[in-house]
Design an enzyme around this catalytic site. Structure first.
Site, short mmCIF file in Angstrom:
data_model
loop_
_atom_site.label_atom_id
_atom_site.label_comp_id
_atom_site.label_asym_id
_atom_site.label_seq_id
_atom_site.Cartn_x
_atom_site.Cartn_y
_atom_site.Cartn_z
N ALA A 63 -28.98 -8.39 3.46
CA ALA A 63 -30.38 -8.01 3.33
C ALA A 63 -30.92 -7.80 4.74
O ALA A 63 -30.34 -8.26 5.72
CB ALA A 63 -31.16 -9.12 2.64
N GLY A 102 -26.20 -10.02 1.17
CA GLY A 102 -26.60 -9.06 0.13
C GLY A 102 -25.63 -7.89 0.03
O GLY A 102 -25.49 -7.28 -1.03
N GLU A 105 -22.97 -9.03 -2.12
CA GLU A 105 -23.55 -9.18 -3.46
C GLU A 105 -23.71 -7.81 -4.14
O GLU A 105 -23.53 -7.70 -5.35
CB GLU A 105 -24.89 -9.93 -3.36
CG GLU A 105 -24.71 -11.40 -2.97
CD GLU A 105 -26.01 -12.09 -2.70
OE1 GLU A 105 -26.34 -13.04 -3.45
OE2 GLU A 105 -26.74 -11.67 -1.77
N GLU A 125 -25.36 -16.67 4.27
CA GLU A 125 -26.78 -17.03 4.14
C GLU A 125 -27.07 -18.47 4.58
O GLU A 125 -28.15 -18.76 5.12
CB GLU A 125 -27.23 -16.85 2.69
CG GLU A 125 -27.46 -15.40 2.27
CD GLU A 125 -26.18 -14.70 1.81
OE1 GLU A 125 -26.30 -13.61 1.22
OE2 GLU A 125 -25.08 -15.23 2.05
N1 T1G Z 1 -30.81 -7.71 9.09
C1 T1G Z 1 -31.48 -7.15 10.13
N2 T1G Z 1 -30.93 -6.89 11.37
C2 T1G Z 1 -29.64 -7.19 11.50
C3 T1G Z 1 -28.87 -7.79 10.46
C4 T1G Z 1 -29.51 -8.04 9.21
N3 T1G Z 1 -28.86 -8.57 8.16
N4 T1G Z 1 -27.62 -7.99 10.94
C5 T1G Z 1 -27.61 -7.53 12.20
N5 T1G Z 1 -28.81 -7.07 12.55
C6 T1G Z 1 -29.17 -6.46 13.85
C7 T1G Z 1 -29.11 -7.46 15.01
O1 T1G Z 1 -30.32 -8.15 15.15
C8 T1G Z 1 -28.85 -6.56 16.20
O2 T1G Z 1 -30.07 -5.96 16.57
C9 T1G Z 1 -27.96 -5.46 15.59
O3 T1G Z 1 -28.18 -5.52 14.18
C10 T1G Z 1 -26.50 -5.69 15.86
O4 T1G Z 1 -26.16 -7.00 15.46
C11 T1G Z 1 -30.20 -11.57 -0.56
C12 T1G Z 1 -30.75 -13.34 1.62
C13 T1G Z 1 -23.08 -7.91 11.09
C14 T1G Z 1 -21.46 -9.49 12.05
O5 T1G Z 1 -26.36 -13.07 7.84
O6 T1G Z 1 -23.68 -11.59 11.30
O7 T1G Z 1 -28.30 -11.05 2.67
O8 T1G Z 1 -30.27 -6.90 18.83
O9 T1G Z 1 -25.65 -7.83 17.77
O10 T1G Z 1 -22.13 -8.82 17.09
O11 T1G Z 1 -28.42 -13.00 -0.42
O12 T1G Z 1 -24.95 -8.96 13.09
O13 T1G Z 1 -29.32 -4.64 18.51
O14 T1G Z 1 -31.75 -5.07 18.06
O15 T1G Z 1 -25.11 -9.23 15.73
O16 T1G Z 1 -21.44 -6.63 16.02
C15 T1G Z 1 -26.97 -12.10 5.38
C16 T1G Z 1 -26.04 -11.03 9.87
C17 T1G Z 1 -28.41 -11.75 5.43
C18 T1G Z 1 -25.27 -11.11 8.61
C19 T1G Z 1 -22.52 -7.71 13.47
N6 T1G Z 1 -26.26 -11.39 6.42
N7 T1G Z 1 -25.43 -10.20 10.86
O17 T1G Z 1 -22.35 -8.49 14.62
O18 T1G Z 1 -23.81 -7.15 16.25
S1 T1G Z 1 -29.32 -12.70 4.28
C20 T1G Z 1 -26.02 -11.94 7.59
C21 T1G Z 1 -24.30 -10.56 11.54
C22 T1G Z 1 -28.95 -12.00 2.76
C23 T1G Z 1 -29.10 -12.07 0.31
C24 T1G Z 1 -29.49 -12.72 1.57
C25 T1G Z 1 -23.87 -9.67 12.65
C26 T1G Z 1 -22.75 -8.68 12.27
P1 T1G Z 1 -30.36 -5.65 18.07
P2 T1G Z 1 -25.20 -7.91 16.37
P3 T1G Z 1 -22.36 -7.76 16.07
#
Ligand code: T1G
Ligand code: NAD
Length: 682
Positions: A63, A102, A105, A125
């Site tokens: 998400a 998400g 999911e 999450e």
């Molecule tokens: N939402 C918004 N921005 C995101 C994002 C996300 N999910 N993931 C990454 N970014 C932005 C990050 O801030 C950065 O921005 C750029 O993308 C590159 O990320 C309903 C509730 C995917 C493994 O927890 O683990 O789904 O600094 O520097 O090292 O159940 O990002 O460039 O402006 O980290 O290559 C669950 C989170 C959400 C995964 C890539 N998902 N992301 O790593 O790059 S909750 C996560 C990561 C959810 C549902 C629920 C990592 C990555 P900027 P980065 P990276």
């Protein structure tokens, strides 16, 4: 279709492509695009099956976290998922990069999943203080079984495509460079059934009989790691619901547990930390052309506690390291420690014997500093005295090649004073690792007055390469972390003189969420760090403990006595030294309450943080929080000292500091008066 989702038709296959950089997060635009795309594909008679694919470096990474806390716009995720799961045409998810949260999911509401070998799949999450709130806790156990699902949702650690295939999470592994073709071929298989994961009952039913023991054992085994966090237990309850209830009942449990977490302070803190960690890597005011230099070889001076650990970071990244010592015995000891650490890791099955030899093969031990003449980066980790460090940097300046970066791992000392002994202060900075250096994620990058932009940019890029979270700090005594730590330690010492016990202070900070309190930490680090018997005059309690032969865990005697199993009991010797010291200073000891202990240990740290910010020794408040979470064990679900102070309210923090006789830092006083916050989160 939409700016971020496109539908193209290849013969009888509709290909839905999400293109929403950087990580194809499920923003409102992506959700709307998916809803429209599925509808269009269903309406197109030519389309017999659909492939969901993402452009760019990754499949949907979850998400859009930046939307949390705001009003939700666009199509709801459950609605998009229902349209996909109930689609009359098979949908195949084509996964590369990371399918997370998400994103996974959504893939679980597709009828089949195909992934490339390098893909990672997970539900992280819990790392955001949440649980998978879009059916992940109910669909995942139906595919991989409750036990695997439990591990995945409580650790948040993604699994490989290979492990995903073995566990039933995906249906096929595609060639690394042939994902879309493989997914289309899969979609063209004859008579593809519309497999809804929600209808799969076999694995959850099979687990029902033994589930209570499994969940009880899991809670017991992970109690320590989950201590203080709200989200892990909520995740466990959801998997229990998946085993014991119908799909729809389980979805209700998931929803009912998701919302309070989402609205709670812990998840707010952990989401803040997610972005703060990424922000920390950005250096303000760095010219765009300050491109990082290539670091192909590293030199390390000093193979002691830190030198060895620092070396391992680079060996792990495949970078050759030359390590220098003064004496053969110290060199042998340092190299042996590195090898032992690797062999321990291999013994736990986390690396092979060949890996151990490969890394040791990149290490060149020497007593001759001249062998550093070709290194791109040299990190000094010798004794913490200015005299020795300036001597080493003077020699290094004559040996190192032009353009080499010269760094000091000093904990406190003035990096500019070290740089000034060289002819190239622009190439000098601090790289302050934390012990154990091969484990701790934090790296304070100390920007000297003359450090060149390209040198700083190189340090930040190198930190990312070796898996560190880098935070830029200015030159001041103890930089960000140790400077604030000093104020906490000083107050903790006062408290035990006034009447609290080391055990009480440690318990209060342990209950706050720290892995250990200040006195246990002092015993672990060694009471004699920076202490010398010659110079000691018994002025402080630490002096007197050391004069009495107490050294901490290393000799089993410190603020606590330690048995062979490292179990600790308050030390009667230390207690008597504290009582004698208090009596000598004429202190009337009194009962000290837990709240006073917490306030006096933490508020002065925050006050020091405000001074550090105002002096520009840290770029932003969130950097201070990242230092404390990654370097000093500050509980991540409290967001770090500056975020935490904001959550308490700066007016209260200022009032309590005044109450305890502290001069409130001007920045803190101003923000309190203006009802503002350090982090902008409140
Ligand atoms: N939402 C918004 N921005 C995101 C994002 C996300 N999910 N993931 C990454 N970014 C932005 C990050 O801030 C950065 O921005 C750029 O993308 C590159 O990320 C309903 C509730 C995917 C493994 O927890 O683990 O789904 O600094 O520097 O090292 O159940 O990002 O460039 O402006 O980290 O290559 C669950 C989170 C959400 C995964 C890539 N998902 N992301 O790593 O790059 S909750 C996560 C990561 C959810 C549902 C629920 C990592 C990555 P900027 P980065 P990276
Ligand atoms: P240590 O005493 O374990 O190791 C220092 C090593 O440097 C010794 O093996 C010594 O033989 C070697 N050495 C001294 N002078 C030398 C020279 N001229 N040439 C080559 N080798 C030389 O100390 P440590 O704990 O590894 O600390 C090293 C530095 O790292 C210090 O500046 C310290 O403040 C800093 N630091 C320590 C920690 C920690 O927790 N120990 C954490 C962060 C930073």
């Amino acid at each position: 279709m939409s700016a971020v989702v496109d539908l193209s038709v290849d013969g009888d296959i509709g290909v839905l492509t999400i293109n929403s950089p950087p990580v194809n997060a499920l923003s409102a635009a992506v959700r709307d695009g998916l809803a429209a795309g599925v509808a269009a594909a269903v309406a197109d008679p030519a389309v017999k099956a659909i492939v969901l694919h993402c452009a760019g470096r990754t499949f949907i990474a979850g998400a859009d976290i930046s939307e949390f806390g705001g009003a939700m716009k666009g199509a709801s995720l459950p609605a998009v998922q229902a349209a996909m799961e109930d689609c009359p045409k098979p949908i195949i998810a084509a996964i590369h990069g990371t399918a997370l949260g998400g994103g996974l999911e959504v893939a679980l509401t597709c009828h089949y999943r195909v992934a490339v070998p390098s893909a990672k799949l997970g539900l992280p999450e819990v790392k955001l203080g949440l649980l998978p709130g879009a059916g992940g806790t109910q669909r995942l156990p139906r595919l991989v079984g409750p036990e695997q699902a439990l591990k995945m949702v409580t650790s948040g650690t993604p699994i490989s495509a290979k492990a995903a295939l073995a566990s039933g999470l995906i249906d096929e592994i595609a060639p690394e460079d042939g994902l879309l073709e493989a997914a289309k071929a899969f979609a063209r298989r004859p008579n593809l059934a519309l497999v809804k994961v929600r209808d799969k009952q076999d694995k959850v039913e099979a687990a029902r009989a033994t589930a209570p023991e499994m969940f009880a054992q899991f809670r017991k085994d992970n109690a320590r790691a989950m201590r203080g966090f709200e989200a892990p237990e909520a995740n466990i309850k959801c998997i229990e619901a998946a085993v014991n209830l119908s799909f729809d009942e389980g979805m209700k449990v998931e929803r009912d547990l998701f919302v309070p977490l989402m609205m709670g302070l812990q998840s707010k803190a952990q989401r803040y930390v997610f972005f703060a960690e990424r922000q920390a890597n950005k250096v303000e005011g760095l010219p765009a052309d300050a491109a990082p230099l290539t670091i192909g070889s590293v030199g390390i001076i000093g193979a002691g506690t830190m030198g060895g650990g620092i070396a391992m970071n680079f060996l792990n990244a495949g970078v050759p390291v030359t390590i220098v010592e003064m004496k053969q015995e110290a060199l042998d000891r340092g190299v042996a420690t590195i090898r032992k650490n690797y062999e321990n890791t291999a013994a736990k099955g986390r690396m092979t014997a060949a890996d151990v030899e490969a890394r040791m093969g990149l290490l060149t031990p020497t007593l001759d500093m001249e062998e550093l003449s070709a290194a791109d980066l040299v990190i000094e980790a010798v004794f913490e005295t200015m005299e020795i460090k300036r001597d080493v940097f003077g020699k290094l300046d004559r040996i190192a090649k032009p353009g080499a970066i010269l760094a000091s791992n000093t904990s406190y000392l003035n990096v500019d004073e070290i740089a000034d002994v060289t002819s190239r202060p622009g190439s000098v900075l601090g790289l302050h690792f934390f012990s154990p250096a091969n484990v701790m994620r934090l790296l304070e990058v100390v920007r000297g007055a003359k450090t060149e932009p390209a040198v700083l940019a190189t340090a930040m890029a190198t930190a990312k390469k070796i898996g560190k979270v880098a935070v830029v700090a200015g030159v001041c005594h103890g930089f960000i972390g140790n400077r604030m730590l000093s104020s906490r330690q000083a107050e903790a010492m006062k408290l035990i003189v006034e009447g609290a016990t080391p055990e009480q202070v440690d318990r209060v900070l342990y209950d706050f969420g720290w892995p250990m309190g200040p006195f246990q930490m002092s015993d672990l680090a060694g009471l004699d760090i920076g202490w010398s018997a010659e110079k000691s005059k018994g002025e402080t309690i630490r002096d007197r403990l050391c004069e009495a032969g107490l050294r901490g865990q290393k000799n089993g005697r410190g603020f606590y006595d330690y048995d062979a199993q490292r179990n600790r009991t308050p030390s009667p010797v230390a207690t008597q030294i504290i009582l004698d010291y208090a009596a000598e200073k004429g202190v009337n000891r009194r009962e000290v309450g837990d709240e006073e202990i917490l306030e006096r240990c933490l508020y002065p740290m925050v006050n020091e943080g405000a001074l550090i910010l105002a002096e520009g020794m840290a770029q932003r408040a969130s950097d201070i929080d990242i230092v404390w979470i990654n370097g000093y064990g500050w509980p991540v679900y409290r967001g770090g000292p500056m975020f935490w102070a904001d959550s308490v309210g700066l007016a209260k923090v200022a009032e309590r500091l005044t109450h305890y006789g502290y001069e409130v830092a001007p920045l803190l006083a101003r923000l309190a008066a203006e009802e503002k916050s350090f982090t902008g989160q409140f």
